[in-house]
Design an enzyme around this catalytic site. Structure first.
Site, mmCIF file in Angstrom:
data_model
loop_
_atom_site.group_PDB
_atom_site.id
_atom_site.type_symbol
_atom_site.label_atom_id
_atom_site.label_comp_id
_atom_site.label_asym_id
_atom_site.label_seq_id
_atom_site.Cartn_x
_atom_site.Cartn_y
_atom_site.Cartn_z
ATOM 1 N N GLU A 230 5.437 45.676 -28.101
ATOM 2 C CA GLU A 230 6.512 45.296 -27.183
ATOM 3 C C GLU A 230 6.015 45.422 -25.750
ATOM 4 O O GLU A 230 6.116 46.509 -25.158
ATOM 5 C CB GLU A 230 7.716 46.227 -27.375
ATOM 6 N N HIS B 116 9.881 53.980 -28.034
ATOM 7 C CA HIS B 116 10.265 52.784 -27.262
ATOM 8 C C HIS B 116 10.032 53.034 -25.768
ATOM 9 O O HIS B 116 10.172 54.177 -25.297
ATOM 10 C CB HIS B 116 11.736 52.447 -27.519
HETATM 11 P P1 PGA Z 1 15.043 42.559 -25.719
HETATM 12 O O1 PGA Z 1 14.637 44.027 -26.179
HETATM 13 O O2 PGA Z 1 14.979 41.659 -26.940
HETATM 14 O O3 PGA Z 1 16.418 42.703 -25.172
HETATM 15 O O4 PGA Z 1 14.046 42.130 -24.686
HETATM 16 C C1 PGA Z 1 13.543 44.205 -27.021
HETATM 17 C C2 PGA Z 1 13.279 45.655 -27.290
HETATM 18 O O5 PGA Z 1 13.435 46.497 -26.403
HETATM 19 O O6 PGA Z 1 12.892 45.966 -28.427
#
Ligand code: PGA
Length: 261
Positions: free
Chosen positions: A165, A94
């Site tokens: 992401e 991540h």
């Molecule tokens: P968020 O986070 O939905 O709060 O933008 C997404 C993530 O980090 O997977």
């Protein structure tokens, strides 16, 4: 492909709070049999997920893992420990781990290897830092994927989930990527996966970044989007259940929502 919809709670919820959340969530999503669901609690609440979700249609997992199985790694948690807790999905790479813990593609590749070795599914997160369009996004993300997946034999790639992401779309004050941007990147990733190996076509590519109820159907309706990964909004179990219940598009109907960007 069965859609995959899940959440990482990041650093939210004690074990006690996790129990209340999961008890609220479970009946709200019961009976959803045409999709796969998951929650990724912080480490100290994973045993609660195991106890509260056993026998349900919601899988559980973790937000990180150490690449080694055992050893002198103070504060770390290994894949066999997580496998023993019944974890199905382990999130790896991540952007917050990369940014705040200095995780490199080499380390992430080793983590992916550890997850696969222990029979679990890595959710490998990739995404570009700045919004410069789908082509620029793919130019960043594809080489990163190549690096992070280098220990995965071509024939095993189907055991991995990719989470696209975009870093700029994650977190407080961010806005989600537009559906046409998401579609273009996901289709580019699928094209790369198809070339990567014989089972590349089976890899699910899910989208994460400011997902909430109002956009969830539109995003999931984009060709190439195989699921949703939810952060902040899923801290409310009712909101997460609403996203989890989003209608699954029928490919025979063609893409919907493409007029909105
Ligand atoms: P968020 O986070 O939905 O709060 O933008 C997404 C993530 O980090 O997977």
């Amino acid at each position: 492909m069965r859609p995959l919809i899940g959440t990482s709670w990041k650093m939210h919820f004690t074990a006690t709070e996790a129990a209340a959340y999961l008890d609220a969530l479970r009946p709200l999503v019961a009976g959803l049999t045409d999709r796969d669901l998951f929650v990724l609690p912080p480490f100290p609440a994973i045993f609660v997920a195991r106890d509260r979700l056993a026998g349900s249609n919601v899988a559980w997992g973790a937000q990180d893992v150490h690449p080694d199985d055992w050893g002198a790694h103070t504060g770390d948690v290994s894949a066999p420990m997580l496998a023993d807790l019944g974890c199905t999905y382990l999130e790896v790479g991540h952007s917050e781990r990369r940014r705040y813990h200095g995780e490199t593609p080499d380390l992430i590749a080793a983590k992916v290897g550890a997850v696969l070795r222990w029979g679990m599914t890595p959710i490998l997160c990739v995404g570009e830092a700045e919004r410069r369009g789908p082509e620029a996004a793919l130019a960043t993300v594809v080489p990163d994927l190549e690096h992070c997946l280098e220990l995965v034999p071509a024939g095993s790639i189907a055991a991995v989930v990719i989470a696209y992401e975009p870093v700029w779309a994650i977190g407080e004050h961010a806005t989600p990527a537009a559906p046409d941007e998401i579609r273009a990147v996901h289709q580019g990733l699928h094209a790369w996966l198809d070339r990567r190996g014989p089972t590349g076509a089976e890899v699910r590519v899910i989208y994460g970044g400011s997902v909430e109820e109002s956009i969830a159907p539109l995003v999931l309706g984009q060709p190439g989007v195989d699921g949703l990964f939810v952060g902040r909004r899923a801290l409310d179990p009712v909101a997460f259940a609403a996203i989890a219940r989003v209608p699954v598009p029928d490919p025979a109907d063609g893409p919907f929502g493409t007029a909105v960007s």
